[in-house]
Design a protein around this motif. Structure first.
Motif, PDB file in Angstrom:
ATOM      1  N   LEU A 596       0.760  -1.446  -0.311  1.00 51.84           N
ATOM      2  CA  LEU A 596      -0.278   0.174  -0.014  1.00 51.84           C
ATOM      3  C   LEU A 596       0.852   1.542  -0.073  1.00 51.84           C
ATOM      4  N   GLY A 597       1.565   1.197   0.901  1.00 49.17           N
ATOM      5  CA  GLY A 597       2.651   2.377   1.265  1.00 49.17           C
ATOM      6  C   GLY A 597       3.475   2.432  -0.214  1.00 49.17           C
ATOM      7  N   LEU A 598       4.116   1.812  -1.140  1.00 47.10           N
ATOM      8  CA  LEU A 598       4.810   1.828  -2.840  1.00 47.10           C
ATOM      9  C   LEU A 598       3.700   2.017  -3.325  1.00 47.10           C
ATOM     10  N   LEU A 599       1.885   1.573  -3.418  1.00 49.53           N
ATOM     11  CA  LEU A 599       0.944   2.454  -3.733  1.00 49.53           C
ATOM     12  C   LEU A 599       1.142   3.588  -3.956  1.00 49.53           C
ATOM     13  N   ILE A 600       1.090   4.118  -2.983  1.00 48.69           N
ATOM     14  CA  ILE A 600       1.120   5.837  -2.420  1.00 48.69           C
ATOM     15  C   ILE A 600       1.707   6.447  -3.156  1.00 48.69           C
ATOM     16  N   VAL A 601       2.950   6.020  -3.011  1.00 49.18           N
ATOM     17  CA  VAL A 601       4.552   6.933  -3.415  1.00 49.18           C
ATOM     18  C   VAL A 601       4.369   7.060  -4.855  1.00 49.18           C
ATOM     19  N   THR A 602       3.972   5.400  -5.300  1.00 48.86           N
ATOM     20  CA  THR A 602       4.093   5.109  -7.513  1.00 48.86           C
ATOM     21  C   THR A 602       2.547   5.954  -7.608  1.00 48.86           C
ATOM     22  N   VAL A 603       1.701   6.462  -6.784  1.00 50.40           N
ATOM     23  CA  VAL A 603      -0.048   7.329  -7.614  1.00 50.40           C
ATOM     24  C   VAL A 603       0.975   9.087  -6.653  1.00 50.40           C
ATOM     25  N   VAL A 604       1.728   9.210  -5.542  1.00 50.20           N
ATOM     26  CA  VAL A 604       2.287  10.656  -6.106  1.00 50.20           C
ATOM     27  C   VAL A 604       3.118  11.028  -6.820  1.00 50.20           C
ATOM     28  N   LEU A 605       4.271   9.895  -7.779  1.00 42.99           N
ATOM     29  CA  LEU A 605       5.192  10.538  -8.538  1.00 42.99           C
ATOM     30  C   LEU A 605       4.728  10.630  -9.783  1.00 42.99           C
ATOM     31  N   SER A 606       3.744   9.548  -9.673  1.00 42.34           N
ATOM     32  CA  SER A 606       2.275   9.011 -11.456  1.00 42.34           C
ATOM     33  C   SER A 606       1.513  10.636 -11.048  1.00 42.34           C
ATOM     34  N   GLN A 607       0.908  11.159  -9.927  1.00 44.30           N
ATOM     35  CA  GLN A 607       0.658  12.829 -10.353  1.00 44.30           C
ATOM     36  C   GLN A 607       1.157  13.857 -10.612  1.00 44.30           C
ATOM     37  N   LEU A 608       2.900  13.769  -9.698  1.00 49.50           N
ATOM     38  CA  LEU A 608       3.742  14.929 -10.181  1.00 49.50           C
ATOM     39  C   LEU A 608       3.909  14.914 -11.230  1.00 49.50           C
ATOM     40  N   CYS A 609       4.565  13.912 -12.062  1.00 50.50           N
ATOM     41  CA  CYS A 609       4.972  13.914 -13.709  1.00 50.50           C
ATOM     42  C   CYS A 609       3.081  13.684 -13.985  1.00 50.50           C
ATOM     43  N   ARG A 610       2.149  13.964 -13.925  1.00 51.23           N
ATOM     44  CA  ARG A 610       0.605  14.755 -14.606  1.00 51.23           C
ATOM     45  C   ARG A 610       0.799  15.665 -14.702  1.00 51.23           C
ATOM     46  N   ILE A 611       1.231  16.640 -13.458  1.00 45.45           N
ATOM     47  CA  ILE A 611       1.655  17.859 -13.395  1.00 45.45           C
ATOM     48  C   ILE A 611       2.717  18.618 -14.355  1.00 45.45           C
ATOM     49  N   THR A 612       3.198  17.836 -14.247  1.00 49.67           N
ATOM     50  CA  THR A 612       4.381  17.720 -15.855  1.00 49.67           C
ATOM     51  C   THR A 612       4.163  18.251 -16.640  1.00 49.67           C
ATOM     52  N   VAL A 613       3.227  17.200 -17.730  1.00 51.94           N
ATOM     53  CA  VAL A 613       3.049  17.270 -18.392  1.00 51.94           C
ATOM     54  C   VAL A 613       1.693  18.373 -18.647  1.00 51.94           C
ATOM     55  N   VAL A 614       1.360  18.267 -17.605  1.00 51.25           N
ATOM     56  CA  VAL A 614      -0.019  19.286 -17.311  1.00 51.25           C
ATOM     57  C   VAL A 614       0.531  20.442 -17.878  1.00 51.25           C
ATOM     58  N   VAL A 615       1.925  20.666 -16.861  1.00 50.04           N
ATOM     59  CA  VAL A 615       2.138  22.534 -17.174  1.00 50.04           C
ATOM     60  C   VAL A 615       3.109  22.297 -18.337  1.00 50.04           C
ATOM     61  N   CYS A 616       3.936  21.636 -19.321  1.00 49.73           N
ATOM     62  CA  CYS A 616       4.254  21.303 -20.536  1.00 49.73           C
ATOM     63  C   CYS A 616       3.169  21.809 -21.207  1.00 49.73           C
ATOM     64  N   ARG A 617       2.278  21.232 -21.308  1.00 49.51           N
ATOM     65  CA  ARG A 617       1.193  21.506 -21.966  1.00 49.51           C
ATOM     66  C   ARG A 617       0.764  22.323 -21.925  1.00 49.51           C
ATOM     67  N   PHE A 618       0.681  23.053 -21.108  1.00 42.48           N
ATOM     68  CA  PHE A 618       0.535  24.762 -20.834  1.00 42.48           C
ATOM     69  C   PHE A 618       1.718  25.990 -20.789  1.00 42.48           C
ATOM     70  N   LEU A 619       2.238  25.504 -21.042  1.00 37.18           N
ATOM     71  CA  LEU A 619       3.220  26.262 -21.513  1.00 37.18           C
ATOM     72  C   LEU A 619       3.539  26.346 -23.360  1.00 37.18           C
ATOM     73  N   SER A 620       3.504  24.890 -23.511  1.00 33.84           N
ATOM     74  CA  SER A 620       3.566  24.652 -24.781  1.00 33.84           C
ATOM     75  C   SER A 620       2.774  25.930 -25.916  1.00 33.84           C
ATOM     76  N   ASN A 621       1.043  25.542 -25.099  1.00 32.62           N
ATOM     77  CA  ASN A 621       0.149  25.564 -25.657  1.00 32.62           C
ATOM     78  C   ASN A 621       0.415  27.321 -25.805  1.00 32.62           C
ATOM     79  N   LEU A 622       0.748  27.934 -24.570  1.00 34.16           N
ATOM     80  CA  LEU A 622       1.165  29.599 -24.346  1.00 34.16           C
ATOM     81  C   LEU A 622       2.287  30.130 -25.732  1.00 34.16           C
ATOM     82  N   PHE A 623       3.175  29.234 -25.304  1.00 37.36           N
ATOM     83  CA  PHE A 623       4.160  29.713 -26.465  1.00 37.36           C
ATOM     84  C   PHE A 623       4.059  29.384 -27.515  1.00 37.36           C
ATOM     85  N   CYS A 624       2.976  28.066 -27.977  1.00 34.91           N
ATOM     86  CA  CYS A 624       2.071  28.049 -29.480  1.00 34.91           C
ATOM     87  C   CYS A 624       1.551  29.992 -29.565  1.00 34.91           C
ATOM     88  N   ILE A 625       0.847  29.899 -28.886  1.00 31.51           N
ATOM     89  CA  ILE A 625      -0.030  31.058 -28.980  1.00 31.51           C
ATOM     90  C   ILE A 625       0.475  32.487 -28.870  1.00 31.51           C
TER      91      ILE A 625
END
Length: 646
Positions: A596-625
């Motif tokens: 369960l602890g390993l899953l929680i760590v995996t979820v946290v890391l996965s969400q960090l990656c998700r936030i990173t992807v969202v931020v990168c997409r936002f910055l990319s879209n902003l740069f394109c605009i």
């Protein structure tokens, strides 16, 4: 007392020589080269050895010939020795060797050392054993096992006291704390009553029962949620209605840790790991709100009261379910809305009853376990309580009315509820009063009366019947898919734990108990492997692994229990095996929290990656605009305002 070297007379009259100190190696009296030794003829001169030592009298006389005034003269020289010596050859005695004058008194006997005692010097109880006098002529001892953590070997200097208690415990079987000390929850330790101020325990206990009640009411899909949050980058497939059911992982988890709590010997795991890691994990699934450390929320706790207190979490969870329903009803009335459905709350109470059954049964049988101490039968966990008290008769009634027949009512009632020959209200009443309901059903069955089908729920997906059936049947196969016994698999799982509970209560020898428990664990594993009752294939695999782990824990604790049962002290020869078995046990008990602890760590890391992807997409879209905006503006500046007409 006397050491005499003289050729003259030695006379002692009306004197008592009493030795109380143990281990004295000097003789009581030694007269060497005595001419006349007179200890009196009226038996008023007495010699007493300490308890457990026999009296030995050594006397010999030799004739010596000498010349007195050139005349041959023969006289006798006597040596007399009185000595106390302990029993030899692994034997003991509670008598005092004594002599009357120069005559040895009869009646002293050395008896074979009983099991559970150490007779190397004086008879002393071994660790986790308690001795009591079995007969008076000659006085003999018998030793019985103590609850683990209660008894310890006494100091040899305290003999003839042959029992000892650990820490600040005292009384028969070390069953209560010394004056000025109080029992602690979920442990055998005693704390000073003045230090019993762990008031923080009450909000923690309230939070625990509230959390359990909310979970049993709403049963949120935690595992699917974790899976969705971890695999957020995968496309969500539409949920198949055939696969949208409760898999039963919660039941498997609760039943595993409840069974593990019954087969694990308390001294098996390492002290630090057990206190700070294993106890809280196992306690959480056994309705112990907090089981790390030595908790003393209020002074005056006894062994009996803290056992009843440990069962209060089950009833507290049920009360919190009712409280949340009243709170929900009040909110709905305040908002001028309809009465909330009682279904989820009925399901929550039933789920609490099923998962808390082990705690209620364990407390009941624990407080009914009595052992013979002399001429009395006393409570095993508090030898100062003579069986049977008034509250024990109430417990006997509770066991006969609820604990034992509940398994059979659940087995039979599940069929009747599934066949719609029993209403939800009647089923819940049968769960509350199993014995009268079972007798009533048996009476109707003998008369051959068949119940008419009952329709008591006009709202199939929101009423009490739906939630009760979700608790009883959702995780298991239907009769068309597998064995008909799968309908009542809840009663099978509860019956397994009842067998283990009764073995723990009535088989006092830990080695024999663990062997029988392990044998039953193998039978449970084979039964599950043949039936495969869960609807989900992975849940069947998880339950198989769970039952296999119970068997492994039983085998490991057979090794640990052998030292207790055979009264053999642990030495360094078995340290390697001991550490290996401890390591395996810790890994098994901590596997689920670790995953369960390993899953929680995996979820946290996965969400960090998700936030990173969202931020990168936002910055990319902003740069394109921004780029498009700048490029469009530049084209507008270079474009002529007027175009020439051709």
């Amino acid at each position: 007392f006397f050491y005499v070297e003289s050729s003259g007379p030695f006379k002692v009259y009306n004197t008592t020589m009493n030795v109380r100190a143990h281990g004295v190696k000097n003789p009581l009296m030694l007269v060497a080269n005595g001419r006349v030794i007179d200890l009196g003829d009226d038996n008023l001169t007495k010699f007493y050895c300490p308890v457990g030592s026999r009296m030995e009298i050594l006397r010999f006389t030799q004739k010596v010939e000498t010349l007195v005034n050139n005349t041959p003269c023969i006289f006798e020289m006597t040596t007399l020795e009185l000595r106390c010596s302990p029993c030899e050859g692994n034997s003991y005695s509670l008598q005092r060797g004594h002599a009357l004058g120069s005559k040895l008194a009869e009646g002293f006997q050395c008896l074979p050392c009983p099991f559970g005692a150490n007779c190397t010097q004086n008879i002393l109880a071994k660790r986790n054993f308690w001795g009591y006098k079995e007969q008076k002529h000659p006085p003999s001892l018998r030793f019985t096992m103590c609850p683990e953590g209660y008894c310890s070997p006494p100091q040899e200097a305290n003999f003839p006291e042959f029992n000892g208690c650990q820490g600040n415990r005292s009384g028969k079987l070390c069953g209560h704390c010394r004056e000025g000390y109080t029992e602690t929850l979920y442990s055998t330790k005693c704390r000073p009553s003045l230090h019993c101020k762990d008031y923080w325990f009450w909000p923690v206990a309230l939070f625990y029962v509230s959390l359990m009640a909310l979970y049993f009411i709403f049963t949120p899909p935690i595992v699917p949620w974790i899976k969705r949050q971890t695999l957020w980058f995968k496309e969500n497939r539409p949920v198949n209605q055939d696969d949208n059911f409760e898999k039963g992982y919660m039941k498997i988890l609760f039943y595993f840790y409840q069974a593990a709590n019954l087969v694990v010997v308390s001294s098996s795991s390492q002290h630090v790991i057990k206190t700070n890691l294993i106890d809280p994990i196992v306690g959480f699934f056994n309705f112990k709100s907090y089981s790390a450390g030595f908790i003393c929320p209020f002074p005056g706790l006894t062994v009996v009261s803290k056992q009843f207190f440990s069962a209060s979490s089950v009833f507290g969870t049920m009360l919190m379910v009712c409280f949340f329903y009243v709170l929900h009803w009040g909110i709905q009335r305040f908002r001028a809305q309809g009465v909330p459905s009682v279904g989820p709350y009925v399901g929550g109470i039933l789920q609490t009853l099923l998962l808390g059954y082990t705690t209620l049964a364990s407390v009941s049988f624990t407080l009914l376990r009595c052992v013979p101490i002399g001429t009395d039968r006393r409570l095993f966990y508090d030898g100062n309580v003579v069986c049977f008290q008034w509250w024990q008769y109430h417990l006997i009634a509770f066991v006969c009315i609820f604990v034992i027949p509940f398994v059979f009512v659940l087995l039979w009632g599940s069929y009747k509820l599934y066949g719609r020959t029993l209403s939800v209200g009647q089923f819940l009443l049968a769960c509350a009063l199993p014995l009268p309901s079972f007798i009533y059903w048996s009476f109707l069955s003998l008369l051959g009366q068949r119940s008419n089908p009952i329709v008591d729920d006009p709202s199939p997906h929101n009423g009490p019947r739906y939630y009760v059936e979700m608790v009883l049947y959702a995780s298991f196969k239907r009769p068309d898919d597998g064995n008909i016994l799968s309908l009542s698999w809840e009663s099978v799982m509860i019956g397994r734990r009842l067998i283990l509970i009764m073995l723990k209560a009535f088989v006092s020898d830990p080695l024999l108990r663990l062997l029988i428990m392990t044998l039953f664990g193998v039978l449970f594993l084979l039964h599950h492997a043949l039936t495969q009752p869960f609807r989900d294939a992975f849940a069947n695999t998880v339950e198989t692994i769970s039952l296999l782990f119970i068997v492994v824990l039983g085998l490991l604790n057979v090794f640990f229990a052998s030292f207790l049962s055979l009264a053999v002290p642990f030495d360094g020869h078995f340290s390697t095996w001991w550490n290996v078995c401890q390591g395996i046990e810790v890994v098994i008990l901590c596997l689920v929290p670790g995953v369960l602890g390993l899953l929680i760590v995996t979820v946290v890391l996965s969400q960090l990656c998700r936030i990173t992807v969202v931020v990168c997409r936002f910055l990319s879209n902003l740069f394109c605009i921004c780029f498009r905006f700048c490029h469009t503006k530049q084209d507008d500046e270079t474009r002529p305002l007027l175009t020439p007409v051709s």
